[in-house]
Design a protein around this motif. Structure first.
Motif, mmCIF file in Angstrom:
data_model
loop_
_atom_site.group_PDB
_atom_site.id
_atom_site.type_symbol
_atom_site.label_atom_id
_atom_site.label_comp_id
_atom_site.label_asym_id
_atom_site.label_seq_id
_atom_site.Cartn_x
_atom_site.Cartn_y
_atom_site.Cartn_z
ATOM 1 N N CYS A 217 -33.066 -24.356 56.359
ATOM 2 C CA CYS A 217 -32.694 -24.982 57.640
ATOM 3 C C CYS A 217 -33.311 -24.276 58.846
ATOM 4 C CB CYS A 217 -31.169 -25.017 57.783
ATOM 5 S SG CYS A 217 -30.358 -26.181 56.669
ATOM 6 N N HIS A 218 -33.909 -23.125 58.629
ATOM 7 C CA HIS A 218 -34.550 -22.412 59.729
ATOM 8 C C HIS A 218 -36.038 -22.191 59.487
ATOM 9 C CE1 HIS A 218 -30.851 -21.527 61.964
ATOM 10 N NE2 HIS A 218 -30.274 -21.453 60.781
ATOM 11 N N LYS A 223 -33.292 -27.013 62.143
ATOM 12 C CA LYS A 223 -32.054 -27.636 62.609
ATOM 13 C C LYS A 223 -31.406 -28.533 61.558
ATOM 14 C CE LYS A 223 -33.372 -27.481 67.484
ATOM 15 N NZ LYS A 223 -33.533 -28.228 68.735
ATOM 16 N N GLY A 224 -31.801 -28.363 60.300
ATOM 17 C CA GLY A 224 -31.187 -29.143 59.231
ATOM 18 C C GLY A 224 -29.764 -28.665 58.966
ATOM 19 N N LYS A 225 -28.893 -29.581 58.572
ATOM 20 C CA LYS A 225 -27.502 -29.233 58.297
ATOM 21 C C LYS A 225 -26.928 -30.170 57.246
ATOM 22 C CE LYS A 225 -26.174 -27.121 62.707
ATOM 23 N NZ LYS A 225 -25.211 -27.159 63.839
ATOM 24 N N ASP A 231 -25.547 -25.165 58.062
ATOM 25 C CA ASP A 231 -26.802 -24.574 57.582
ATOM 26 C C ASP A 231 -26.564 -23.496 56.534
ATOM 27 O OD1 ASP A 231 -25.781 -22.483 59.041
ATOM 28 O OD2 ASP A 231 -27.537 -22.202 60.312
#
Length: 390
Positions: A217-218, A223-225, A231
């Protein structure tokens, strides 16, 4: 030398963390303090002292999780009862977190009561619902008080109006707040622990998945969740604590205390090194963005402090070292909620700190004193069965 199975060090570490949490939260309103004490800015590749407190608390949730569940198993709880216990605790934290996060967007201009009054009423309701009522109290009285708390929360939800300008809305989970994050993380890790029966293999697999998610996510998916665990940062911290406590139990029960010291020290250092190594490739270090470097470094720091606490409290027997803040380790949620009374009573009556104690060193000393006083109040409440039982 075998270390006692009932660790005083966990309560001591929790006491210290809660004391510092109240301190840094209060100090955030103090002007002209050293930059390293406060939270780093959201867009900064940096970490302040305040940024290490919340992850330490999450790690401690994991450290104490297996001991709490094992204690209930010894009392005869079935799997169904354990699941009910876990879900009930998680639900309570989620409810409080949900109300707190909506407090942030409270719209005074279109609401029936001031923001401070709304905050105080929901805090009173939390105590009425989740208070550790004396066993001698009549059930009808206890049920009436709990019902009053539920009614207050319902009424506060009915009259709630949030948002700004023309964007007025009802309560909604824009995020879950600190207690909500703790609630989801605890619920996720506790359910995994109960359903896997504390199997180290499965705990390690899930920890690896949470860490991998946080890194992805980083890096690959900025910014994925995911729903519930975001995250993966918070659940990784809690599960890290669970695994460290399992390692402690295994090595201590086997009488391998010499190896235990080495394992904890090496693991703590490796976590910090891992955080520093991944920092340039995964959006730096940031508490607000919950980057992998922040997760690793804070986890490593907490492991090393935990090892120090084991040595001081459980080996050397310095049990009175943190006695002055011990209620923060046994009435932790009570300590967390008491500042809401302090802050919003001042706001309700428009009382402000004089400039002389709201800036620089005097302001920091005021924040330290505030934390100490609130913890003493929690201790007084605990003796009278007025603490929250979650």
């Amino acid at each position: 030398m075998q270390i006692p199975k009932r660790l005083l060090s966990i309560d001591a570490l929790r006491s210290l963390t809660m004391f510092l949490m109240i301190f840094v939260n209060d100090a955030s309103g103090v002007k002209h303090i050293p930059e390293w004490i406060d939270h780093a800015k959201a867009d900064a590749d940096a970490m302040g002292f305040a940024d290490t407190i919340f992850p330490a608390f999450l790690f401690i949730v994991g450290l104490s999780l297996q001991f709490a569940i094992k204690s209930r198993i010894k009392k005869g709880d079935s799997t169904k009862q354990l699941l009910l216990y876990v879900i009930t605790r998680g639900f309570a934290l989620l409810v409080m977190g949900f109300y707190h996060v909506n407090l942030e967007s409270y719209n005074r201009s279109v609401s029936l009561i001031p923001k401070a009054a709304w905050a105080l009423i929901i805090t009173v309701a939390f105590f009425l619902i989740w208070l550790d009522y004396p066993e001698k109290m009549k059930k009808i009285v206890r049920y009436a008080l709990v019902a009053a708390g539920v009614l207050l929360l319902v009424l506060m939800a009915i009259i709630y109006k949030g948002g700004e300008g023309t964007d007025v809305h009802w309560m909604r989970p824009s995020w879950w707040g600190i207690l909500g994050i703790i609630g989801w993380s605890y619920l996720t890790c506790a359910l995994i622990y109960v359903l896997s029966r504390g199997n180290m293999k499965w705990l390690t697999v899930f920890y690896a998945l949470f860490v991998a998610l946080n890194i992805i996510c980083h890096t690959i998916v900025p910014k994925g969740k995911l729903w519930i665990i975001g995250d993966g940062s918070s659940v990784a911290l809690v599960m890290g604590g669970v695994i460290i406590s399992r390692v402690f139990t295994y090595l201590n029960d086997a009488g391998k205390t010499t190896r235990l010291w080495a394992v904890l020290a090496v693991t703590g250092v490796l976590f910090i090194v891992a955080g520093l190594l991944i920092r340039p490739y995964a959006e730096g270090i940031s508490k607000i963005r919950s980057t992998p470097a922040w997760v690793f470094i804070c986890g490593g720091i907490t492991i090393l402090v935990f090892e120090l606490m084991i040595y001081l409290m459980d080996v050397k027997g310095y049990r009175n070292l943190l006695k002055w803040i011990s209620p923060a380790g046994t009435s932790t949620l009570t300590c967390y909620l008491l500042p809401y009374f302090q802050v919003f009573l001042l706001m309700l009556f428009n009382i402000k700190y004089p400039p002389v104690i709201n800036s620089g060193l005097p302001g920091l000393l005021r924040s330290i004193l505030t934390s100490f006083i609130l913890i003493q109040i929690a201790g007084w409440m605990e003796k009278r069965h007025l603490r929250l039982k979650i």
